[in-house]
Design a protein around this motif. Structure first.
Motif: not given
Length: 99
Positions: A1-11, A13-20
């Motif tokens: 079974m393949a290891d399923l890892t979700f990823q998120i880009s820094a950009v 994160l900036y948008a979704f979390e309202h951080i710089t």
């Protein structure tokens, strides 16, 4: 079974979390989270575990109004607590085999 890892880009994160970018860079510099890919902050990619700790660190910083050193210490303690709870669950499961 393949290891399923979700990823998120820094950009993202900036948008979704309202951080710089500066906040995320500070969090990475303190070792709270580590990008899994990317050479500079705008190209960083994080796994969901790191994204979780980034969100938690930002929340601690904003809600408790503590500095990043204190946030780092709190996050370290929370990570230790999570690890100990996981080890405890594993040991309890092993113990149940003998009861």
């Amino acid at each position: 079974m393949a290891d399923l890892t979700f990823q998120i880009s820094a950009v993202e994160l900036y948008a979704f979390e309202h951080i710089t970018a500066e906040v995320v860079t500070t969090i990475v510099e303190f070792g709270i989270a580590e990008p899994i890919d990317g050479d500079n902050p705008s190209d960083w990619i994080f796994d969901t575990n790191s994204a979780h700790w980034i969100k938690k660190a930002v929340r601690l910083y904003r809600d408790l109004e503590i500095d990043w050193v204190a946030v780092c210490m709190v996050i370290d303690l929370l990570k230790q607590k999570d690890q100990l709870q996981q080890e405890n669950q594993q040991l309890r499961a092993q113990l149940q085999r003998f009861i």
